[in-house]
Scaffold this active site. Structure first.
Site, PDB file in Angstrom:
ATOM      1  CG  HIS A 131      -3.604 -30.194 -44.826  1.00 55.01           C
ATOM      2  ND1 HIS A 131      -4.783 -30.878 -44.611  1.00 55.01           N
ATOM      3  CD2 HIS A 131      -3.333 -29.554 -43.674  1.00 55.01           C
ATOM      4  CE1 HIS A 131      -5.200 -30.656 -43.384  1.00 55.01           C
ATOM      5  NE2 HIS A 131      -4.338 -29.861 -42.782  1.00 55.01           N
ATOM      6  CG  ASP A 208      -5.021 -26.858 -50.056  1.00 55.78           C
ATOM      7  OD1 ASP A 208      -5.511 -25.810 -49.585  1.00 55.78           O
ATOM      8  OD2 ASP A 208      -4.673 -27.825 -49.363  1.00 55.78           O
ATOM      9  CD  GLN A 211      -2.026 -22.399 -44.235  1.00 56.15           C
ATOM     10  OE1 GLN A 211      -1.904 -21.210 -43.908  1.00 56.15           O
ATOM     11  NE2 GLN A 211      -2.578 -23.282 -43.431  1.00 56.15           N
ATOM     12  CE  LYS A 234      -6.333 -23.690 -42.656  1.00 54.18           C
ATOM     13  NZ  LYS A 234      -5.738 -24.224 -41.438  1.00 54.18           N
ATOM     14  CB  CYS A 373      -2.897 -32.271 -41.322  1.00 54.97           C
ATOM     15  SG  CYS A 373      -3.961 -32.406 -39.903  1.00 54.97           S
TER      16      CYS A 373
END
Ligand code: 7TS
Length: 416
Positions: A131, A208, A211, A234, A373
């Site tokens: 991202h 990261d 997600q 999220k 993104c």
């Protein structure tokens, strides 16, 4: 239709009742089918009510006042930090730093750890599926310090190329920063193995988790990761709150990121002594109600169970991939269901992704279209944009049928 066993251990009907927005119609007679949780998830009543209760009963600034409300607010804020610690299996809540979101958490690492530890010629290893939040901070730092950036390549199937990863590790990167799960193709990267390999060449690792943390169990001790970043919004929590987890020795040696109130122990004219962890990195009044809301979101997800949520999403994405494969002229990106989470991106011959999203919206189906993104990954696939449907604990097999029917309507409309 593919012969699919539609099984889930979740009581999705009951779960849906927890999310007020899922009951709404987007137009008269058109119920909402929300397939955009990768961008942000919906919020359960327990989160909304926890934040409402805080503002109604206990609102005060934290760590400063000696009065009942200030003490209650401080206790609730710190309790939320402890919930995050437990959720991640982190050794200490001092290693849990509240940020605004994943983006800010990554920037914190770049500007605090990166600026103090990296120098000209050092290599930072990223991947082609990142991202922009895990690319641009490193571009900015590279410009400033003269770093060399390298990227693990992505295969046509949407998987990281293991051989290329091992070749790039031979360059001895100082940092390997990568996504746990792609927000475009849904690939779940084998983080534990990759972190171990990166450590073997002496690299610090940043994962990261934007997600991954919302969708399956992420255990920082098991992963042995150095830094983990993720966002509250999220994972059923509010916007404006995110987390940076870090290993204690690293966080302790890092200089503050932002200066101001709360991050200091002592200030004289012209100098300051930084506060201890985690406050050293939490300058100014933080997002108090949002942190408490994130705590409520963690309670909610934990009650349902992260393994059950992951299993449900896996069943949904398997079903979605099978059903979408039936549609002619649809190109689906990403690996098979066993290697990915609940995200499906696709393009349709002769119809722009934005047009797909717009027609689907007429049927109440909320998906996203664009580069999400992750422009470099789209360039790799040589497409400007994809249409993306994403799933969470509240989505149903029926909703996927609606998605498929709505895509057939797009085909009819555009005559493709
Ligand atoms: N990393 C990944 C893998 C993401 O998917 C996102 C957000 C971010 C970082 C940034 O998170 P933020 O909370 O700091 O904005 N992804 C998306 C998306 O796919 N559509 O909208 C936001």
């Amino acid at each position: 239709m593919a012969n699919h066993i539609l099984t889930t251990t979740l009581d999705v009907k009951k779960i849906r009742e927890d999310f007020p927005v899922l009951g709404r119609q987007v137009r008269p007679g058109v119920p909402l089918i929300y397939l955009d949780s990768t961008a942000t998830s919906q919020k359960p009543t327990s989160v909304i009510e926890t934040m409402d209760r805080f503002y109604r009963n206990s609102n005060a600034n934290i760590h400063r006042g000696i009065h009942v409300l200030a003490e209650e607010a401080t206790a609730a804020y710190e309790e939320a930090r402890e919930k995050v610690r437990r959720f991640l299996n982190a050794p200490s809540s001092r290693q849990v730093i509240f940020t605004r979101n994943t983006t800010e958490a990554i920037n914190l690492v770049a500007y605090s750890w990166g600026l103090s530890q990296l120098k000209s010629g050092d290599i930072v290893l990223l991947t082609e599926m990142e991202h922009h939040s895990n690319l641009v901070p490193w571009y900015l730092l590279a410009e400033r310090l003269g770093l060399r950036l390298e990227y693990v390549s992505v295969s046509d199937e949407g998987l990281l190329d293991v051989a290329d990863f091992e070749r790039k590790l031979e360059l001895k990167p100082k940092l390997f920063a990568f996504t746990h799960m792609s927000n475009v193709v849904g690939t779940i990267n084998p983080a534990k193995e990759m972190i171990a390999k990166a450590h073997q060449v002496g690299a610090i690792t940043l994962l990261d988790g934007a997600q991954s943390v919302p969708h399956f169990r992420v255990d920082v001790r098991d992963l042995d990761v150095d830094f983990l970043a993720f966002s509250g919004h999220k994972m059923c929590g509010p916007t404006g709150i995110g987390v940076l987890y870090g290993k204690k020795d690293l966080l302790e040696q890092m200089p503050p990121f932002l200066g101001g109130g709360d991050m200091i122990k002592r200030v004289t004219l012209g100098s300051f002594k930084p506060n201890e962890l985690p406050y050293k990195f939490e300058a100014g009044t933080p997002a108090i109600a949002e942190a408490i809301g994130l705590g409520a979101a963690i309670d909610y997800l934990s009650r349902i169970g992260m393994d059950a949520i992951a299993q449900h999403e896996h069943a949904l994405v398997s079903y979605a991939l099978d059903r979408l494969a039936e549609i002619p002229n649809l190109r689906i990106f990403g690996p098979s269901a066993d290697k990915k989470g609940g995200v499906v991106s696709f393009v349709m011959d002769g119809v722009h992704a934005h047009d797909i999203a717009q027609v689907l919206d007429q049927s109440g189906v909320a998906i996203r279209a664009g580069h999400h993104c992750a422009m470099p990954l789209h360039e790799k696939f040589q497409i400007p944009a994809t249409a993306r449907a994403s799933f969470y604990l509240y989505n149903t097999f029926d909703e996927i049928d609606h998605l498929v029917n709505a895509i057939y309507r797009v085909k009819d409309l555009f005559g493709v």
